[in-house]
Design an enzyme around this catalytic site. Structure first.
Site, PDB file in Angstrom:
ATOM      1  N   GLU A 159      -2.722 -35.007  88.291  1.00 35.26           N
ATOM      2  CA  GLU A 159      -3.334 -33.716  88.204  1.00 35.26           C
ATOM      3  C   GLU A 159      -4.051 -33.496  89.852  1.00 35.26           C
ATOM      4  O   GLU A 159      -5.050 -33.000  89.776  1.00 35.26           O
ATOM      5  CB  GLU A 159      -4.641 -33.899  87.356  1.00 35.26           C
ATOM      6  CG  GLU A 159      -4.957 -32.379  86.790  1.00 35.26           C
ATOM      7  CD  GLU A 159      -5.748 -32.232  85.543  1.00 35.26           C
ATOM      8  OE1 GLU A 159      -5.316 -33.018  84.444  1.00 35.26           O
ATOM      9  OE2 GLU A 159      -6.893 -31.745  85.662  1.00 35.26           O
ATOM     10  N   LYS A 200      -3.133 -39.557  79.739  1.00 36.94           N
ATOM     11  CA  LYS A 200      -4.629 -39.269  79.760  1.00 36.94           C
ATOM     12  C   LYS A 200      -5.105 -39.999  78.678  1.00 36.94           C
ATOM     13  O   LYS A 200      -5.012 -39.763  77.656  1.00 36.94           O
ATOM     14  CB  LYS A 200      -5.038 -37.987  79.937  1.00 36.94           C
ATOM     15  CG  LYS A 200      -5.047 -37.228  81.211  1.00 36.94           C
ATOM     16  CD  LYS A 200      -5.570 -35.840  80.958  1.00 36.94           C
ATOM     17  CE  LYS A 200      -5.535 -34.923  82.493  1.00 36.94           C
ATOM     18  NZ  LYS A 200      -6.360 -33.985  82.270  1.00 36.94           N
ATOM     19  N   HIS A 258      -8.932 -24.759  78.149  1.00 35.46           N
ATOM     20  CA  HIS A 258      -9.715 -25.936  78.276  1.00 35.46           C
ATOM     21  C   HIS A 258     -11.225 -25.950  78.728  1.00 35.46           C
ATOM     22  O   HIS A 258     -11.908 -26.679  78.282  1.00 35.46           O
ATOM     23  CB  HIS A 258      -8.972 -27.166  78.619  1.00 35.46           C
ATOM     24  CG  HIS A 258      -7.991 -27.585  77.588  1.00 35.46           C
ATOM     25  ND1 HIS A 258      -7.063 -26.530  77.048  1.00 35.46           N
ATOM     26  CD2 HIS A 258      -7.852 -28.908  76.605  1.00 35.46           C
ATOM     27  CE1 HIS A 258      -6.343 -27.314  76.250  1.00 35.46           C
ATOM     28  NE2 HIS A 258      -6.775 -28.515  75.801  1.00 35.46           N
ATOM     29  N   HIS A 275     -13.579 -26.677  76.189  1.00 31.71           N
ATOM     30  CA  HIS A 275     -13.954 -28.425  76.286  1.00 31.71           C
ATOM     31  C   HIS A 275     -15.804 -27.762  76.280  1.00 31.71           C
ATOM     32  O   HIS A 275     -16.828 -28.656  75.609  1.00 31.71           O
ATOM     33  CB  HIS A 275     -13.927 -28.759  77.680  1.00 31.71           C
ATOM     34  CG  HIS A 275     -12.915 -29.584  77.445  1.00 31.71           C
ATOM     35  ND1 HIS A 275     -12.102 -30.352  78.583  1.00 31.71           N
ATOM     36  CD2 HIS A 275     -12.228 -30.125  76.202  1.00 31.71           C
ATOM     37  CE1 HIS A 275     -11.079 -31.023  78.071  1.00 31.71           C
ATOM     38  NE2 HIS A 275     -10.994 -31.023  76.678  1.00 31.71           N
ATOM     39  N   GLU A 288      -2.005 -26.167  70.693  1.00 32.90           N
ATOM     40  CA  GLU A 288      -1.624 -26.621  72.148  1.00 32.90           C
ATOM     41  C   GLU A 288       0.044 -26.315  72.526  1.00 32.90           C
ATOM     42  O   GLU A 288       0.064 -25.964  73.476  1.00 32.90           O
ATOM     43  CB  GLU A 288      -1.564 -28.036  72.003  1.00 32.90           C
ATOM     44  CG  GLU A 288      -3.055 -28.927  71.858  1.00 32.90           C
ATOM     45  CD  GLU A 288      -3.918 -28.852  73.157  1.00 32.90           C
ATOM     46  OE1 GLU A 288      -3.500 -28.235  74.145  1.00 32.90           O
ATOM     47  OE2 GLU A 288      -4.908 -29.188  72.868  1.00 32.90           O
ATOM     48  N   ASN A 333      -4.808 -27.268  81.680  1.00 35.92           N
ATOM     49  CA  ASN A 333      -6.152 -26.955  81.121  1.00 35.92           C
ATOM     50  C   ASN A 333      -6.512 -25.742  80.647  1.00 35.92           C
ATOM     51  O   ASN A 333      -7.476 -25.234  80.620  1.00 35.92           O
ATOM     52  CB  ASN A 333      -7.234 -27.444  82.398  1.00 35.92           C
ATOM     53  CG  ASN A 333      -6.911 -28.963  82.725  1.00 35.92           C
ATOM     54  OD1 ASN A 333      -6.755 -29.844  81.718  1.00 35.92           O
ATOM     55  ND2 ASN A 333      -7.230 -29.313  83.566  1.00 35.92           N
ATOM     56  N   LYS A 340       5.210 -30.308  78.690  1.00 34.97           N
ATOM     57  CA  LYS A 340       4.217 -31.313  79.168  1.00 34.97           C
ATOM     58  C   LYS A 340       4.920 -32.232  80.162  1.00 34.97           C
ATOM     59  O   LYS A 340       4.457 -32.468  81.178  1.00 34.97           O
ATOM     60  CB  LYS A 340       3.682 -31.822  78.009  1.00 34.97           C
ATOM     61  CG  LYS A 340       2.580 -32.750  78.501  1.00 34.97           C
ATOM     62  CD  LYS A 340       1.203 -32.974  77.638  1.00 34.97           C
ATOM     63  CE  LYS A 340       0.029 -33.672  78.367  1.00 34.97           C
ATOM     64  NZ  LYS A 340      -0.945 -33.965  77.358  1.00 34.97           N
ATOM     65  N   ARG A 371      -6.649 -55.841  82.284  1.00 34.36           N
ATOM     66  CA  ARG A 371      -6.317 -55.036  83.342  1.00 34.36           C
ATOM     67  C   ARG A 371      -4.896 -54.278  82.884  1.00 34.36           C
ATOM     68  O   ARG A 371      -4.031 -53.826  83.606  1.00 34.36           O
ATOM     69  CB  ARG A 371      -5.995 -55.546  84.298  1.00 34.36           C
ATOM     70  CG  ARG A 371      -7.317 -56.130  85.198  1.00 34.36           C
ATOM     71  CD  ARG A 371      -7.118 -56.296  86.700  1.00 34.36           C
ATOM     72  NE  ARG A 371      -8.196 -56.885  87.232  1.00 34.36           N
ATOM     73  CZ  ARG A 371      -8.563 -58.104  87.108  1.00 34.36           C
ATOM     74  NH1 ARG A 371      -7.651 -59.016  86.811  1.00 34.36           N
ATOM     75  NH2 ARG A 371      -9.720 -58.534  87.899  1.00 34.36           N
ATOM     76  N   HIS A 417     -10.919 -29.587  68.206  1.00 31.55           N
ATOM     77  CA  HIS A 417     -10.260 -29.139  69.591  1.00 31.55           C
ATOM     78  C   HIS A 417      -9.472 -28.236  69.920  1.00 31.55           C
ATOM     79  O   HIS A 417      -9.953 -27.151  70.674  1.00 31.55           O
ATOM     80  CB  HIS A 417      -9.647 -30.445  70.106  1.00 31.55           C
ATOM     81  CG  HIS A 417      -9.253 -30.265  71.586  1.00 31.55           C
ATOM     82  ND1 HIS A 417      -9.865 -30.653  72.629  1.00 31.55           N
ATOM     83  CD2 HIS A 417      -7.730 -30.029  71.810  1.00 31.55           C
ATOM     84  CE1 HIS A 417      -9.040 -30.438  73.570  1.00 31.55           C
ATOM     85  NE2 HIS A 417      -7.846 -30.233  73.253  1.00 31.55           N
ATOM     86  N   ARG A 448      -0.516 -29.717  87.374  1.00 30.10           N
ATOM     87  CA  ARG A 448      -0.839 -30.290  85.973  1.00 30.10           C
ATOM     88  C   ARG A 448      -2.038 -29.492  85.565  1.00 30.10           C
ATOM     89  O   ARG A 448      -2.455 -29.463  84.327  1.00 30.10           O
ATOM     90  CB  ARG A 448      -1.121 -32.013  86.186  1.00 30.10           C
ATOM     91  CG  ARG A 448      -1.558 -32.473  84.875  1.00 30.10           C
ATOM     92  CD  ARG A 448      -1.414 -33.912  84.525  1.00 30.10           C
ATOM     93  NE  ARG A 448      -1.774 -34.253  83.189  1.00 30.10           N
ATOM     94  CZ  ARG A 448      -1.716 -35.459  82.749  1.00 30.10           C
ATOM     95  NH1 ARG A 448      -0.924 -36.448  83.494  1.00 30.10           N
ATOM     96  NH2 ARG A 448      -1.958 -35.620  81.241  1.00 30.10           N
TER      97      ARG A 448
END
Ligand SMILES: NC(=O)c1ccc[n+]([C@@H]2O[C@H](COP(=O)([O-])OP(=O)(O)OC[C@H]3O[C@@H](n4cnc5c(N)ncnc54)[C@H](O)[C@@H]3O)[C@@H](O)[C@H]2O)c1
Ligand SMILES: [Zn+2]
Length: 338
Positions: free
Chosen positions: A223, A135, A234, A238, A177, A231, A213, A113, A251, A227
């Site tokens: 998010e 993330k 993206h 994506h 980025e 994206n 960031k 955990r 990417h 936030r």
């Protein structure tokens, strides 16, 4: 240079320092079991540099590439931790690019955990962006990052010297980025790209991008709203990455293509295209809108029949727009009819 990401009890430092790879013990407790997770594209000398600082150090090297963000590799790593009897007080060092960061962070977030992990990013993309923000994820089938978590490292140690061995294409890939950070939040980053050679200004580019960031993540860690601006480029990116990325495109290269249609000002678009030209980035690709749309419909940014896209009209400022998902299909067809 040091930045602190302030998230109450989950706060952590980011150190940007040439040669920090051989001084990890100054920032982290290495007197415990340590598993270095890396991939076979990361120079072995970096793994050895870390292991030489760990009295109880182990390494697990996975095959390089996006394919490592998968259930079989995830299971292999958990098994390794179990076989080595890792406890909650032991630690993982994630040495590599965004793939290793995402994968190792996901392992760290779920094994027992949650055990501690330290990010040691070695690509521009991971130093500029993916190593902070919490993330962590793996992929399932062709859907990227669909199995994941929010889980922060206890520290991020950035050694810009490691970029010297990074292939040029990957170096440029990560810079996208930084350009994104400039477009959505810090116009001076854009100017930096226009006026400097990114190789010589890389420390400043990393620092300013991480500041963006950090500022965004601190205001909206999970998010909920702000936030989402990270994206930018993206959503479309994506989609393209899922359909074509495993074959041809990286990417950042997909994000570069995805940002262009979301720029709402022609003069700004020209500025960005000129920077792409300087960096050798392509600005569009012929893709099948149906294939890309099929993937985008499964995107985490879809809520019911709507999807939130990010647009930029003026450098340094982004806005969110919620559009009906079918409109996106039409839009994809209109900007890229093949
Ligand atoms: N978590 C996030 O917030 C976030 C953000 C952006 C991207 N990502 C993820 O990051 C991943 C892409 O990351 P990436 O671009 O760093 O790719 P990557 O991790 O695949 O690394 C690129 C290649 O460079 C090699 N490499 C790494 N460091 C090197 C070095 N110093 N010298 C020589 N070779 C080196 C690797 O072996 C690999 O082959 C994607 O999976 C993407 O989804 C995550
Ligand atoms: Zn990205």
């Amino acid at each position: 240079m040091k930045l602190t990401v302030n998230l109450q009890e989950k706060s952590y430092d980011i150190i940007i320092e040439h040669g920090v790879l051989s001084r990890v013990g100054e920032y982290a407790n290495l007197n415990r079991k340590v598993l270095v997770i890396s991939d076979d594209g990361v120079p072995k000398q970096y793994v050895d540099t870390l292991l030489s600082q760990c009295p109880q150090g182990y390494a697990h090297i996975v095959k390089q590439g996006e394919g490592a963000k998968s259930f079989p590799v995830y299971q292999e790593l958990c098994q390794k931790l179990l076989d080595l009897n890792f406890s909650r007080t032991d630690c993982i060092l994630a040495l590599g690019g965004g793939v290793i960061g995402d994968l190792s962070g996901f392992v760290a977030s779920t094994y027992l955990r949650g055990i501690e992990f330290i990010g040691i990013p070695t690509t521009t993309l991971s130093q500029i962006d993916s190593s902070i923000g919490g993330k962590v994820a793996i992929n399932l089938d062709d859907v990227k990052n669909i199995i994941g978590n929010f889980y922060h490292p206890s520290a991020v140690l950035i050694d810009p010297d490691t970029l010297k061995t990074l292939p040029e294409r990957h170096f440029v890939n990560g810079l996208v980025e930084a350009l994104k950070a400039g477009l959505i939040y810090d116009a001076s980053l854009l100017t930096l790209f226009e006026t400097c050679d990114p190789k010589t200004a890389i420390d400043q580019i990393i620092y300013q991008s991480l500041q963006v960031k950090k500022a965004v993540v601190e205001q909206d860690e999970k998010e909920q709203n702000l936030r989402k601006i990270l994206n930018f480029g993206h959503t479309l990116g994506h989609g393209i990455e899922s359909v074509y990325g495993l074959k041809d495109l990286l990417h950042g290269e997909c994000v570069a293509i995805g940002m262009i249609p979301m720029l709402e000002d022609d003069a700004l678009k020209q500025r960005v295209l000129q920077i792409y030209q300087k960096l050798g980035l392509q600005s569009d690709i012929a893709y099948d809108p149906d294939d890309v749309y099929a993937v985008m419909k499964k995107d985490k940014k879809v809520q019911g029949d709507f999807i939130t896209v990010v647009k930029v009209k003026e450098a340094g400022h982004a806005r969110l727009e919620k559009i009906p998902t079918p409109d996106l299909h039409q839009y994809l067809k209109s900007i890229n009819p093949i």
